[in-house]
Write a protein that holds these residues in place. Structure first.
Motif, PDB file in Angstrom:
ATOM      1  N   TYR A  35       0.839  -1.211   0.000  1.00 58.16           N
ATOM      2  CA  TYR A  35       0.000   0.000   0.000  1.00 58.16           C
ATOM      3  C   TYR A  35       0.870   1.257   0.000  1.00 58.16           C
ATOM      4  O   TYR A  35       0.665   2.169  -0.807  1.00 58.16           O
ATOM      5  CB  TYR A  35      -0.909  -0.017   1.232  1.00 58.16           C
ATOM      6  N   SER A  38       2.887   1.799  -3.173  1.00 57.02           N
ATOM      7  CA  SER A  38       2.032   2.383  -4.207  1.00 57.02           C
ATOM      8  C   SER A  38       1.876   3.887  -4.008  1.00 57.02           C
ATOM      9  O   SER A  38       1.928   4.667  -4.972  1.00 57.02           O
ATOM     10  CB  SER A  38       0.661   1.697  -4.194  1.00 57.02           C
ATOM     11  N   LYS A  39       1.707   4.308  -2.769  1.00 55.89           N
ATOM     12  CA  LYS A  39       1.594   5.738  -2.467  1.00 55.89           C
ATOM     13  C   LYS A  39       2.877   6.488  -2.843  1.00 55.89           C
ATOM     14  O   LYS A  39       2.842   7.667  -3.198  1.00 55.89           O
ATOM     15  CB  LYS A  39       1.301   5.948  -0.978  1.00 55.89           C
ATOM     16  N   LYS A  62     -11.611  -3.133  -2.305  1.00 54.09           N
ATOM     17  CA  LYS A  62     -10.882  -2.057  -1.625  1.00 54.09           C
ATOM     18  C   LYS A  62      -9.479  -1.902  -2.202  1.00 54.09           C
ATOM     19  O   LYS A  62      -9.000  -0.792  -2.449  1.00 54.09           O
ATOM     20  CB  LYS A  62     -10.808  -2.341  -0.124  1.00 54.09           C
ATOM     21  N   ASN A  65      -9.616  -0.270  -5.556  1.00 58.51           N
ATOM     22  CA  ASN A  65      -9.878   1.166  -5.416  1.00 58.51           C
ATOM     23  C   ASN A  65      -8.631   1.934  -4.996  1.00 58.51           C
ATOM     24  O   ASN A  65      -8.551   3.154  -5.196  1.00 58.51           O
ATOM     25  CB  ASN A  65     -11.009   1.409  -4.405  1.00 58.51           C
ATOM     26  N   TRP A  66      -7.684   1.230  -4.398  1.00 60.65           N
ATOM     27  CA  TRP A  66      -6.406   1.851  -4.032  1.00 60.65           C
ATOM     28  C   TRP A  66      -5.390   1.767  -5.175  1.00 60.65           C
ATOM     29  O   TRP A  66      -4.220   2.063  -4.993  1.00 60.65           O
ATOM     30  CB  TRP A  66      -5.839   1.174  -2.781  1.00 60.65           C
ATOM     31  N   ASN A  67      -5.851   1.329  -6.334  1.00 64.34           N
ATOM     32  CA  ASN A  67      -5.013   1.238  -7.538  1.00 64.34           C
ATOM     33  C   ASN A  67      -3.825   0.282  -7.372  1.00 64.34           C
ATOM     34  O   ASN A  67      -2.741   0.516  -7.908  1.00 64.34           O
ATOM     35  CB  ASN A  67      -4.512   2.632  -7.951  1.00 64.34           C
ATOM     36  N   CYS A 285      -3.071   1.785   7.061  1.00 64.10           N
ATOM     37  CA  CYS A 285      -3.190   2.269   5.679  1.00 64.10           C
ATOM     38  C   CYS A 285      -4.139   3.466   5.594  1.00 64.10           C
ATOM     39  O   CYS A 285      -5.191   3.403   4.938  1.00 64.10           O
ATOM     40  CB  CYS A 285      -3.685   1.153   4.766  1.00 64.10           C
ATOM     41  N   ASP A 287      -5.686   7.091   4.464  1.00 58.90           N
ATOM     42  CA  ASP A 287      -5.745   7.751   3.158  1.00 58.90           C
ATOM     43  C   ASP A 287      -4.853   8.992   3.181  1.00 58.90           C
ATOM     44  O   ASP A 287      -4.978   9.828   4.069  1.00 58.90           O
ATOM     45  CB  ASP A 287      -7.189   8.145   2.832  1.00 58.90           C
ATOM     46  N   SER A 289      -2.003  11.465   0.338  1.00 59.53           N
ATOM     47  CA  SER A 289      -1.393  11.625  -0.980  1.00 59.53           C
ATOM     48  C   SER A 289       0.115  11.757  -0.827  1.00 59.53           C
ATOM     49  O   SER A 289       0.619  12.067   0.263  1.00 59.53           O
ATOM     50  CB  SER A 289      -1.939  12.870  -1.686  1.00 59.53           C
TER      51      SER A 289
END
Length: 309
Positions: A35, A38-39, A62, A65-67, A285, A287, A289
């Motif tokens: 996770y 990816s961020k 889920k 949706n988090w790509n 995890c 949310d 950016s």
């Protein structure tokens, strides 16, 4: 010239962490790493398994949706999606009750995963996913196909098999411990503890490991490679909870370590900053950016300090 995107595979548990307040959050140490990778802009590829049930379907949705690709996550018709009871003690340290006989205990070996691993920049795995023979055999196939193996020791008693840990350490290029795990591994090897660097050098010599990192919570972190020792402090923050803090630290480390020409300062600063950033938030995890994190990191610069022994 366009930079080649870093690709990292993470093998092991994906699950729901259930908390005493009734909330559930997606988790599992290797998934938490995926996770945050990816961020950080890394292409994360998760290899795991969920049950053919509502919890599994919700988890896959889920993750999508988090790509994060779900192509490597198998769906088991025999075993349920994993749920773990997570509690926080008076120091906000997480404790886990991990049920056996769940989908990620039975991750089948697929030739396509071996092919994918050969194109990855690294493979991340822990010791917990090796507790069952099926997933263990798959993991040992994958570490042979990978050229850069990252072993996040992540001991979860009673699921600790010293023989398996030694076998995996022999296949490892980068090992991550917390301080308690470092001492425990030394006990397993019959080595008395002198200090952190002596302990790490012993492990490097014993298993031929080039790089070792030790996360020390409020005491910061240590990175020891072939010819240098890098000791970094933690960033003072108000702790929200520590669930997944070590996983975010590792993701911060990996995302910079695999960039070309990154310095130890950049690597460790990114690792310590991401660990602190996540510990100041709720859940493994949350949310956020990349811009949010970079803003935090810029305001909280960290630099190496001398070891006090």
């Amino acid at each position: 010239m366009i930079n080649k995107k870093i690709k990292v595979a993470c093998f092991g548990e994906v699950l729901w962490d259930r908390f005493m307040d009734g909330n559930k959050r997606a988790g599992g140490a290797p998934f938490n790493v995926a996770y945050h990778l990816s961020k950080m802009g890394v292409e994360a590829y998760m290899i795991s398994s969920v049950g053919d049930d509502s919890l599994g379907a919700e988890l896959l949705e889920k993750i999508k949706n988090w790509n994060i690709s779900t192509a490597g996550i198998q769906v088991s018709t025999q075993y349920p999606t994993s749920e773990v009871l997570a509690t926080l003690d008076e120091n906000n340290e997480a404790q886990y009750e991990i049920v056996e006989g769940v989908a990620w205990d039975y991750i089948d070996f697929l030739p396509s995963d071996n092919q994918n691993i050969s194109m990855m920049d690294a493979l991340v795995f822990g010791s917990l996913a090796a507790r069952n023979k099926v997933s263990r055999n798959t993991l040992f196939e994958l570490v042979e196909a990978s050229t850069y193996n990252i072993f996040d020791i992540n001991l979860r008693p009673p699921h600790v098999d010293v023989t398996q840990i030694k076998q995996l350490l022999h296949k490892t290029q980068l090992a991550k411990f917390n301080k308690a795990e470092l001492r425990l591994i030394l006990d397993f090897l019959g080595k008395s503890y002198q200090d952190e660097v002596d302990s790490i050098r012993f492990i490097q010599d014993t298993f031929g490991i080039m790089e070792v990192i030790v996360s020390k919570g409020s005491k910061g972190a240590l990175y020891v490679c072939k010819d240098a020792i890098h000791n970094y402090p933690t960033i003072p923050i108000t702790v929200k909870d520590t669930v997944g803090s070590g996983d975010s630290f590792l993701a911060g480390f990996i995302s910079k370590r695999l960039e070309k020409n990154s310095t130890a300062q950049e690597i460790m600063s990114n690792a310590v900053s991401l660990g602190a950033f996540i510990t100041a938030q709720q859940g493994a995890c949350p949310d956020y950016s990349l811009t949010d994190f970079l803003s935090f990191s810029k305001k909280n610069q960290v630099y190496p300090i001398e070891l006090d022994y």
